[in-house]
Design an enzyme around this catalytic site. Structure first.
Site: not given
Ligand SMILES: C[S@@+](CC[C@H](N)C(=O)[O-])C[C@H]1O[C@@H](n2cnc3c(N)ncnc32)[C@H](O)[C@@H]1O
Length: 350
Positions: A186, A220-222, A238, A274, A303
């Site tokens: 991502s 994970p940090g993208g 996160d 995200d 989404k």
């Molecule tokens: C699609 S992933 C993000 C990927 C990230 N942008 C990357 O580039 O690696 C969605 C993330 O949102 C986090 N998440 C979902 N709801 C959340 C919340 N209410 N508070 C904090 N993090 C949340 C999930 O733990 C997950 O790691």
């Protein structure tokens, strides 16, 4: 000749959304017409009742979330003989009455259409030769681009785009390489968003050391990786784990908290988000950050639901508009090439 229209390229499967969006946006400016498309074709042709509006539309590529590219005055050239496609295509290009700085031979983003891409590569020199012979090409790069969008080997749309108001990539697709050290794919979404929503000058001004950002749903940090690459200081929010390489970087602070309720003690420049959540919740959240001065700019992913995706996007726009009624702002959406069942938004205080 077929009636010319605005030709839009979109993600296959999103033709209905793209057609609804362009029809509404044009109608808002009194430019009514009708949209023609086929499911999963990746193409929509909007034919305005006033043909002049296909050449000089009141809307641009930036205004449309579901359009990867917008080609003006596009006309279908069908039944081309296999022995000579250059002549009918050059004739259609001449009808545009312009000179072109670039010639792009393209196909839709579908598996069937992609089979035409090797034909396009072979045919390109032949077409260029004919266009040159007719004095239709120029070295002036500010001029228009000629698009020849093949949807079969015997039929293509011919139209043009202006560099200032179109995607600067063939097929509307930026070819980005996955960085070896980024934590997730991502990362390409944010890389593309920064290219689509910001100019070179804006990237230079708003992305450099000394600038701060919050990344909600960072693991994970993208996305954090992209911001760090530009020298930003990032608060990565996160409950999940962040890539250890980012944790070791002193530009990154990882906070395990709920991104829906967490707010920074001091304002930051950027919010990126995200999180996988209902679109309306994310829209309300980013509007709240801007309205309360927690950030100046935001890039966020919505989404989309399985059905009524365009309607949902409209709802989110209205929601942001209502929350920011006293706050001057700019809002744009794009379904990026690296987005799937989602769109990416850019919101900025003015
Ligand atoms: C699609 S992933 C993000 C990927 C990230 N942008 C990357 O580039 O690696 C969605 C993330 O949102 C986090 N998440 C979902 N709801 C959340 C919340 N209410 N508070 C904090 N993090 C949340 C999930 O733990 C997950 O790691």
């Amino acid at each position: 000749m077929h009636t010319p229209g605005l030709l839009l390229y979109c993600r296959p499967g999103f033709e209905k959304e793209c057609a609804a969006e362009v029809s509404t946006a044009m109608a808002d400016f009194g430019a009514d017409g009708y949209a023609k498309t086929k499911p999963d074709s990746g193409l929509v042709l909007f034919v305005p009742h006033d043909p002049e509006k296909a050449r000089n539309p009141p809307i641009g590529w930036h205004d449309l979330a579901f359009a990867r590219q917008m080609v003006r005055d596009a006309r279908l050239v069908g039944d081309m003989p296999i022995t000579d496609r250059a002549t009918p295509l050059t004739k259609a290009a001449a009808e545009l009455n312009l000179r072109f700085s670039e010639v792009w031979l393209e196909t839709a983003d579908t598996n069937e259409a992609k089979e035409l891409s090797s034909f396009c590569r072979k045919f390109e020199p032949r077409l260029r030769e004919t266009l040159t012979k007719h004095g239709m090409l120029t070295n002036d790069m500010t001029q228009t681009r000629l698009h020849v969008m093949f949807h079969s080997s015997a039929a293509a749309y011919v139209g043009f785009s202006a560099p200032a108001d179109s995607a600067p990539w063939q097929m509307g697709i930026p070819r980005l390489r996955m960085p070896r050290t980024a934590a997730s794919r991502s990362t390409l979404k944010l890389a593309e968003a920064l290219l689509v929503f910001l100019t070179d000058a804006e990237r230079a001004e708003w992305l450099h050391p000394g600038i701060s950002a919050v990344d909600l749903g960072a693991a994970p940090g993208g996305w954090t990786w992209q911001l760090v690459r530009h020298g930003l200081h990032v608060y990565a929010i996160d409950n999940g784990d962040l890539d250890p390489a980012l944790l070791a970087n002193n530009q990154v602070e990882h906070l395990r908290a709920d991104g829906l309720t967490w707010r920074p003690k001091r304002p930051v420049d950027w919010l990126v988000c995200d999180m996988v959540e209902k679109p309306s919740r994310i829209a309300a959240l980013v509007a709240d950050w801007l309205a309360n001065g927690y950030c100046q700019r935001a890039i966020f992913n919505l989404k989309l639901p399985m059905k009524k995706r365009w309607e949902e996007l409209q709802r989110c726009r209205i929601l942001i508009d209502d929350k920011l009624c006293k706050h001057p702002y700019e809002l744009r959406f794009k379904q990026l090439y690296h987005d799937r069942e989602e769109v990416t938004g850019f919101l900025m205080s003015r």
